[in-house]
Design a protein around this motif. Sequence first.
Motif, mmCIF file in Angstrom:
data_model
loop_
_atom_site.group_PDB
_atom_site.id
_atom_site.type_symbol
_atom_site.label_atom_id
_atom_site.label_comp_id
_atom_site.label_asym_id
_atom_site.label_seq_id
_atom_site.Cartn_x
_atom_site.Cartn_y
_atom_site.Cartn_z
ATOM 1 N N ASN A 64 2.422 12.302 2.490
ATOM 2 C CA ASN A 64 0.956 12.532 2.066
ATOM 3 C C ASN A 64 0.432 11.098 1.926
ATOM 4 O OD1 ASN A 64 1.056 15.396 2.162
ATOM 5 N ND2 ASN A 64 1.960 15.052 -0.005
ATOM 6 N N LEU A 65 0.912 9.823 2.494
ATOM 7 C CA LEU A 65 0.514 8.747 2.335
ATOM 8 C C LEU A 65 -0.463 8.056 3.717
ATOM 9 C CD1 LEU A 65 3.236 6.733 0.732
ATOM 10 C CD2 LEU A 65 1.300 7.578 -0.429
ATOM 11 N N ARG A 66 -0.530 9.026 4.504
ATOM 12 C CA ARG A 66 -1.268 8.494 5.802
ATOM 13 C C ARG A 66 -2.693 8.496 5.678
ATOM 14 N NH1 ARG A 66 1.494 7.015 9.899
ATOM 15 N NH2 ARG A 66 -0.298 7.318 11.365
ATOM 16 N N ALA A 67 -3.507 7.606 5.886
ATOM 17 C CA ALA A 67 -4.823 7.718 5.802
ATOM 18 C C ALA A 67 -5.918 8.059 6.962
ATOM 19 C CB ALA A 67 -5.628 6.179 5.400
ATOM 20 N N ARG A 68 -4.973 8.182 8.047
ATOM 21 C CA ARG A 68 -5.779 8.742 9.202
ATOM 22 C C ARG A 68 -5.587 10.210 9.347
ATOM 23 N NH1 ARG A 68 -2.250 4.191 12.330
ATOM 24 N NH2 ARG A 68 -3.701 2.476 11.787
ATOM 25 N N ASP A 69 -6.433 10.607 9.826
ATOM 26 C CA ASP A 69 -6.935 12.392 9.818
ATOM 27 C C ASP A 69 -6.742 12.725 11.256
ATOM 28 O OD1 ASP A 69 -9.391 11.485 10.733
ATOM 29 O OD2 ASP A 69 -10.332 12.468 9.068
ATOM 30 N N GLY A 70 -6.674 11.983 12.155
ATOM 31 C CA GLY A 70 -6.778 11.946 13.579
ATOM 32 C C GLY A 70 -8.099 12.284 14.272
ATOM 33 N N TYR A 71 -9.094 11.942 13.494
ATOM 34 C CA TYR A 71 -10.510 12.364 14.044
ATOM 35 C C TYR A 71 -11.044 10.831 13.918
ATOM 36 C CZ TYR A 71 -9.659 16.963 13.591
ATOM 37 O OH TYR A 71 -9.360 18.478 13.409
ATOM 38 N N GLY A 72 -10.314 9.727 13.749
ATOM 39 C CA GLY A 72 -10.876 8.244 13.695
ATOM 40 C C GLY A 72 -12.020 8.110 12.242
ATOM 41 N N ALA A 106 -4.061 3.946 0.865
ATOM 42 C CA ALA A 106 -2.584 4.405 1.435
ATOM 43 C C ALA A 106 -1.746 3.220 1.357
ATOM 44 C CB ALA A 106 -2.738 5.080 3.138
ATOM 45 N N ALA A 107 -2.027 2.210 1.591
ATOM 46 C CA ALA A 107 -0.840 1.106 1.463
ATOM 47 C C ALA A 107 -0.630 0.678 0.058
ATOM 48 C CB ALA A 107 -1.766 -0.229 1.934
ATOM 49 N N VAL A 108 -1.524 0.924 -0.818
ATOM 50 C CA VAL A 108 -1.150 0.839 -2.396
ATOM 51 C C VAL A 108 -0.419 1.957 -2.687
ATOM 52 C CG1 VAL A 108 -2.279 0.844 -4.699
ATOM 53 C CG2 VAL A 108 -3.169 -0.490 -2.802
ATOM 54 N N ALA A 109 -0.593 3.219 -2.132
ATOM 55 C CA ALA A 109 -0.013 4.216 -2.655
ATOM 56 C C ALA A 109 1.426 4.205 -1.962
ATOM 57 C CB ALA A 109 -0.425 5.623 -1.917
ATOM 58 N N ALA A 110 1.653 3.809 -0.800
ATOM 59 C CA ALA A 110 3.259 3.289 -0.514
ATOM 60 C C ALA A 110 3.996 2.313 -1.235
ATOM 61 C CB ALA A 110 3.095 3.044 0.934
ATOM 62 N N ALA A 111 3.011 1.389 -1.548
ATOM 63 C CA ALA A 111 3.810 0.053 -2.323
ATOM 64 C C ALA A 111 4.171 0.926 -3.845
ATOM 65 C CB ALA A 111 2.830 -1.034 -2.467
ATOM 66 N N LEU A 112 3.270 1.570 -4.479
ATOM 67 C CA LEU A 112 3.631 2.337 -5.758
ATOM 68 C C LEU A 112 5.047 3.028 -5.687
ATOM 69 C CD1 LEU A 112 0.091 3.000 -7.121
ATOM 70 C CD2 LEU A 112 1.832 1.314 -8.032
ATOM 71 N N VAL A 113 5.136 3.750 -4.610
ATOM 72 C CA VAL A 113 6.272 4.471 -4.336
ATOM 73 C C VAL A 113 7.495 3.680 -4.263
ATOM 74 C CG1 VAL A 113 7.477 5.966 -2.706
ATOM 75 C CG2 VAL A 113 5.026 6.568 -3.231
ATOM 76 N N LEU A 114 7.309 2.580 -3.600
ATOM 77 C CA LEU A 114 8.386 1.468 -3.346
ATOM 78 C C LEU A 114 8.667 1.055 -4.720
ATOM 79 C CD1 LEU A 114 7.368 -0.234 -0.071
ATOM 80 C CD2 LEU A 114 9.454 1.386 -0.359
ATOM 81 N N ILE A 115 7.692 0.602 -5.424
ATOM 82 C CA ILE A 115 7.953 0.005 -6.961
ATOM 83 C C ILE A 115 8.535 1.041 -7.750
ATOM 84 C CG2 ILE A 115 6.846 -0.737 -9.144
ATOM 85 C CD1 ILE A 115 4.767 -2.121 -7.090
ATOM 86 N N GLN A 116 8.233 2.210 -7.698
ATOM 87 C CA GLN A 116 8.973 3.311 -8.481
ATOM 88 C C GLN A 116 10.221 3.453 -8.066
ATOM 89 O OE1 GLN A 116 7.558 7.436 -7.515
ATOM 90 N NE2 GLN A 116 8.502 8.308 -9.383
ATOM 91 N N ALA A 117 10.612 3.394 -6.841
ATOM 92 C CA ALA A 117 11.943 3.414 -6.351
ATOM 93 C C ALA A 117 12.798 2.246 -7.052
ATOM 94 C CB ALA A 117 12.162 3.513 -4.908
ATOM 95 N N LEU A 119 2.209 -6.028 -6.645
ATOM 96 C CA LEU A 119 1.521 -4.671 -6.080
ATOM 97 C C LEU A 119 0.647 -5.084 -4.702
ATOM 98 C CD1 LEU A 119 0.858 -1.549 -5.763
ATOM 99 C CD2 LEU A 119 -0.681 -2.049 -7.495
ATOM 100 N N SER A 120 -0.314 -5.858 -5.254
ATOM 101 C CA SER A 120 -1.345 -6.338 -4.021
ATOM 102 C C SER A 120 -0.463 -6.722 -2.934
ATOM 103 C CB SER A 120 -2.445 -7.497 -4.475
ATOM 104 O OG SER A 120 -3.293 -7.435 -3.529
ATOM 105 N N ALA A 121 0.478 -7.917 -3.114
ATOM 106 C CA ALA A 121 1.137 -8.480 -2.038
ATOM 107 C C ALA A 121 1.865 -7.302 -1.080
ATOM 108 C CB ALA A 121 1.961 -9.644 -2.486
ATOM 109 N N TYR A 122 2.618 -6.456 -1.955
ATOM 110 C CA TYR A 122 3.132 -5.372 -0.943
ATOM 111 C C TYR A 122 2.235 -4.654 -0.274
ATOM 112 C CZ TYR A 122 7.262 -5.892 -4.242
ATOM 113 O OH TYR A 122 8.459 -6.326 -4.864
ATOM 114 N N ALA A 123 1.138 -4.249 -0.937
ATOM 115 C CA ALA A 123 0.041 -3.473 -0.314
ATOM 116 C C ALA A 123 -0.561 -4.337 1.009
ATOM 117 C CB ALA A 123 -0.988 -3.213 -0.933
ATOM 118 N N ASP A 124 -0.493 -5.605 0.964
ATOM 119 C CA ASP A 124 -1.131 -6.424 1.981
ATOM 120 C C ASP A 124 -0.208 -6.444 3.234
ATOM 121 O OD1 ASP A 124 -3.339 -7.207 0.504
ATOM 122 O OD2 ASP A 124 -2.512 -9.261 0.087
#
Length: 69
Positions: free
Chosen positions: A7-15, A25-36, A55-60
Amino acid sequence: MSEFFKNLRARDGYGSETTADAREAAVAAALVLIQAKVSNSPERHAIVQEELGRLSAYADLIQAALKVK
């Protein structure tokens, strides 16, 4: 592991995604990695603070990796 990211994708297919959506979405993915990482390091008490400091560096990095070239 793929269940964590489904559920981390920011794209909805409609641009209609925005820069803020992509960053969220990038921050959410980074938080999942940090959690792991944190859950696999119970002996290190300071790891949560250390990883949240990155966190910010990971998201970047995640955001940069997702850019279409």
